[in-house]
Scaffold this active site. Structure first.
Site, mmCIF file in Angstrom:
data_model
loop_
_atom_site.group_PDB
_atom_site.id
_atom_site.type_symbol
_atom_site.label_atom_id
_atom_site.label_comp_id
_atom_site.label_asym_id
_atom_site.label_seq_id
_atom_site.Cartn_x
_atom_site.Cartn_y
_atom_site.Cartn_z
ATOM 1 N N CYS A 1 37.479 36.506 29.225
ATOM 2 C CA CYS A 1 38.227 35.665 30.169
ATOM 3 C C CYS A 1 38.940 36.514 31.214
ATOM 4 C CB CYS A 1 39.219 34.807 29.389
ATOM 5 S SG CYS A 1 40.389 33.902 30.414
ATOM 6 N N CYS B 1 42.592 35.591 31.939
ATOM 7 C CA CYS B 1 43.463 36.049 30.851
ATOM 8 C C CYS B 1 43.940 37.478 31.095
ATOM 9 C CB CYS B 1 42.731 35.993 29.509
ATOM 10 S SG CYS B 1 42.223 34.329 29.005
#
Length: 301
Positions: free
Chosen positions: A79, A82
């Site tokens: 991700c 993230c």
């Protein structure tokens, strides 16, 4: 992003069922500060940043949250957003000095936890207080907004902490103090673009305007000119600015309130707006501002 002190969200109404995690997880309580010996993750700068699994979720998150707010960061290695949010959360956890704990959950390794929290996309961040989720947000948010959200979570958890100094504000204040008004204005406006209700930035921007208005003025001559021309609006405004800058705020407020009483139409609105701008510099909690606001209301109505 909502304020957990004010919002009755799906989380506070019990839509997240954590009973299964409670029944299968270990029951030993964690220490209040820092992870228990042997726990995954580690203490960074004296503040716990913990890697949580299903086996440790009850002790590291639910039970810990009974005494210390826990913020849970759902993330995954693949991700990219993230990778933007998680380092900021970790840095703020360190700044928090033990006021709250950051618990990191890898959704790939712990799909059951993610399912329990109905995580649809990541990054997803939950605040846990008293063993229950109280608020959440998804995606990457500006640091200033994230700070405000964390402060609200801490207040909801009954934690009183000093707000860390905002480096953006310190930079803007330094520019103002050094006389670089253009740089100060840019810095304050940038803060307000990210945090429109930032009172300190609003006050700083108002100070920039004040400094520009009095630049090159002779203080004694300006006050004398105002005394000689009581109905000269511009002369009165400049005199009030000089009084404000000289630490005589109450005198400046009184001057402009009296000018409001003597003017009408566009002139009156010009004076009113100028006075409100001076109030912004002092801030709403200043007793002199509260008194002057009452006087202004009386003069207007």
């Amino acid at each position: 992003m909502s304020d957990p002190r004010m919002t009755s969200s799906i989380f506070t109404r019990g839509a997240v069922d954590l009973s299964a995690l409670r029944s299968t997880a270990p029951t030993s309580p964690p220490a209040k500060a820092g992870p228990p010996a042997g726990a995954p993750g580690g203490a960074v700068g004296g503040v716990s940043v913990i890697d949580v699994t299903e086996a440790t979720f009850q002790s590291e998150v639910l039970e810990r949250s009974l005494t210390t707010p826990v913020i849970v960061d759902f993330w995954a290695e693949w991700c990219e957003p993230c990778k933007q949010l998680s380092p900021v959360l970790e840095r703020l956890a360190v700044e928090g000095g033990g006021a709250w704990v950051l618990a990191k959950v890898d959704v790939d390794a712990n799909p059951r936890i993610a399912q329990m929290f109905r995580v649809q996309g990541i990054p997803m961040v939950y605040a846990i207080v008293g063993g229950q989720p109280i608020d959440a947000f998804s995606g990457v948010v500006p640091e200033a907004q994230l700070r405000q959200w964390i402060q609200a979570v801490l207040k909801a958890g009954g934690v009183t902490v000093a707000e860390p100094e905002d480096p953006r504000l310190a930079e803007a204040d330094d520019a103002l103090m050094s006389g670089d008004l253009d740089a100060a204005e840019r810095a304050y406006r940038k803060i307000l673009a990210e945090s429109p209700a930032d009172a300190a930035a609003e006050a700083g921007l108002a100070q920039v305007g004040l400094a520009r208005r009095v630049a090159g003025a002779d203080p004694q001559a300006a006050v004398a000119a105002a005394a000689a021309n009581p109905d000269d609006v511009d002369a009165q405004l400049l005199a009030a600015d000089i009084e404000m800058l000289s630490g005589m705020a109450e005198r400046a407020y009184k001057r402009l309130v009296e000018l409001v009483r003597r003017t009408a139409g566009d002139d009156r609105e010009k004076v009113r707006q100028h006075l409100v701008g001076l109030f912004t510099i002092a801030g709403p909690d200043d007793p002199a501002v509260a008194s002057a606001r009452r006087a202004l209301a009386s003069a207007l109505f």
